[in-house]
Scaffold this motif. Structure first.
Motif, mmCIF file in Angstrom:
data_model
loop_
_atom_site.group_PDB
_atom_site.id
_atom_site.type_symbol
_atom_site.label_atom_id
_atom_site.label_comp_id
_atom_site.label_asym_id
_atom_site.label_seq_id
_atom_site.Cartn_x
_atom_site.Cartn_y
_atom_site.Cartn_z
ATOM 1 N N LEU A 189 0.836 -1.202 0.000
ATOM 2 C CA LEU A 189 0.000 0.000 0.000
ATOM 3 C C LEU A 189 0.872 1.253 0.000
ATOM 4 N N TYR A 190 1.954 1.211 0.795
ATOM 5 C CA TYR A 190 2.895 2.333 0.880
ATOM 6 C C TYR A 190 3.499 2.625 -0.497
ATOM 7 N N ASN A 191 3.930 1.569 -1.185
ATOM 8 C CA ASN A 191 4.512 1.761 -2.511
ATOM 9 C C ASN A 191 3.478 2.272 -3.510
ATOM 10 N N LEU A 192 2.254 1.767 -3.394
ATOM 11 C CA LEU A 192 1.178 2.198 -4.298
ATOM 12 C C LEU A 192 0.910 3.697 -4.124
ATOM 13 N N ILE A 193 0.827 4.125 -2.853
ATOM 14 C CA ILE A 193 0.571 5.554 -2.603
ATOM 15 C C ILE A 193 1.705 6.400 -3.186
ATOM 16 N N ASN A 194 2.965 5.954 -2.957
ATOM 17 C CA ASN A 194 4.104 6.705 -3.488
ATOM 18 C C ASN A 194 4.060 6.807 -5.010
#
Lengths: 201, 171
Positions: A189-194
């Motif tokens: 999720l963190y990578n997706l948001i970034n």
């Protein structure tokens, strides 16, 4: 100075970006409270060690810096362990053997090596404090997800009442496998948001 | 070169001495409270497994055995016993009646059993089976295990058996 503080919270988050300190991250986050306690204890150690290392950075010959950092970190961890035992016995028994293990949390040694041993004290404080809070934040998120799904409670308060007709806790979430699953999903999720922010997805 | 060696020795030695002094200070400052907390937990556990006693005295050390006084027929012994669980050491207080033929109850002081499974040994649903459980001459006791936590349940059974043996030796 603010930049050094902010980066630990999101951009260089110790858990999600640097993937440091996985052992406590996975092991103690069975509940939100345990995650928070571990995060705050680690924050205290990383900031205290950062201050000492930054102040004495010109005195420490680079050949012996790692043993010196380790002694400094181990000292603060032992202090945390004794203070928890004396003033927060319940928390101390919940965290159990994981408090002494803060010594080997690579996030703490990593910050001394990469940052505080090369920077003045005010930058060292904002860097380590930001890293500590970023670590605590992810541990609380991880602990909350696992506690909610695995036990139906949050910080010990019943959110989903269990019972014959009620919520069925998914026990796997409080077991080690649940830690890996949750951490993987949060990191994704963190990578997706970034990527979204950068406009690449 | 020689200068560097001396500097390294001085820094390492100095850091060690300072941290030893600091730790010594914190140790003495917290020692009393840590001991107090430990005693309080032992005391609470004794009253939990022997609820009707007025007072107790320590009659043996290692294994620590306490004899409850007052409370008439409901008096008995409390034994501090420990053993290996699923992930680590389990420490328990085991209450036994005065004739050593029935259990009075158990209380878990320290354990690191799996949350949601093995750590149900601390829960009332598991513990209530021990209240008044008869101690058989041959087999001692038989525990009703928790589903999915056989090892933790067996560990509890073993610890209780050991505690019963300890009491019988001095009874």
């Amino acid at each position: 100075m603010l930049k050094e503080f902010i980066k630990g919270l999101w951009k260089d988050n110790p858990v999600l970006r640097q993937l440091l300190g996985m052992c406590p991250t996975l092991a103690v986050t069975t509940t939100a409270l345990n995650g928070m306690a571990m995060g705050l204890a680690t924050t205290f150690v990383v900031v205290s060690a950062g201050i000492v290392v930054s102040l004495s950075r010109k005195l420490i010959p680079k050949q012996v810096r790692i043993p010196v950092f380790t002694v400094i970190i181990a000292t603060f961890v032992t202090v945390v362990d004794m203070v928890l035992k004396a003033y927060f016995p319940q928390l101390s028994s919940a965290l159990g053997p994981y408090v002494p293990l803060i010594v080997v949390n690579c996030l703490i040694l990593g910050r001394q090596e990469a940052f505080t041993s090369k920077n003045p004290i005010h930058l060292a404080i904002s860097d380590t404090f930001g890293m500590g809070l970023g670590f605590t934040f992810i541990l609380i998120v991880l602990g909350s997800v696992r506690e909610l799904i695995g036990a139906g409670t949050w910080f010990g308060t019943v959110i989903f009442p269990t019972g014959p007709a009620g919520f069925k806790p998914l026990v796997i979430m409080v077991l080690p496998a649940g830690a890996f699953i949750t951490l993987g999903l949060i990191a994704a999720l963190y990578n997706l948001i970034n990527l979204k922010v950068k406009g690449e997805v | 070169m020689k200068n560097l060696t001396i500097k390294m020795l001085l820094v390492l030695g100095g850091v060690s001495v300072i941290s030893a002094g600091f730790l010594g200070y914190v140790y003495t400052a917290t020692y009393d409270r840590i001991e107090l907390n430990r005693e309080k937990r032992v005391k609470e556990a004794i009253y939990k497994v022997l609820p009707e006693i007025d007072d107790y005295e320590k009659i043996s050390a290692e294994p620590d055995i306490f004899k409850g006084t007052g409370g008439g027929v409901k008096s008995g012994y409390a034994v501090l016993a420990g053993g290996m669980g699923f992930q680590g050491e389990i420490t328990m207080m085991v209450g036994v009646n005065e004739e050593v033929n029935r259990l009075m109850g158990i209380s878990v002081l320290e354990s690191v059993e799996t949350p949601g499974l093995g750590d149900k040994i601390k829960g009332i649903d598991f513990r209530k089976q021990f209240r008044g459980m008869p101690i058989l001459r041959q087999k001692g006791i038989k525990v009703n295990a928790i589903t999915g936590a056989t090892i933790s349940s067996d560990a509890v059974e073993k610890i209780i058996q050991k505690a019963i043996k300890d009491v019988k030796r001095i009874h």
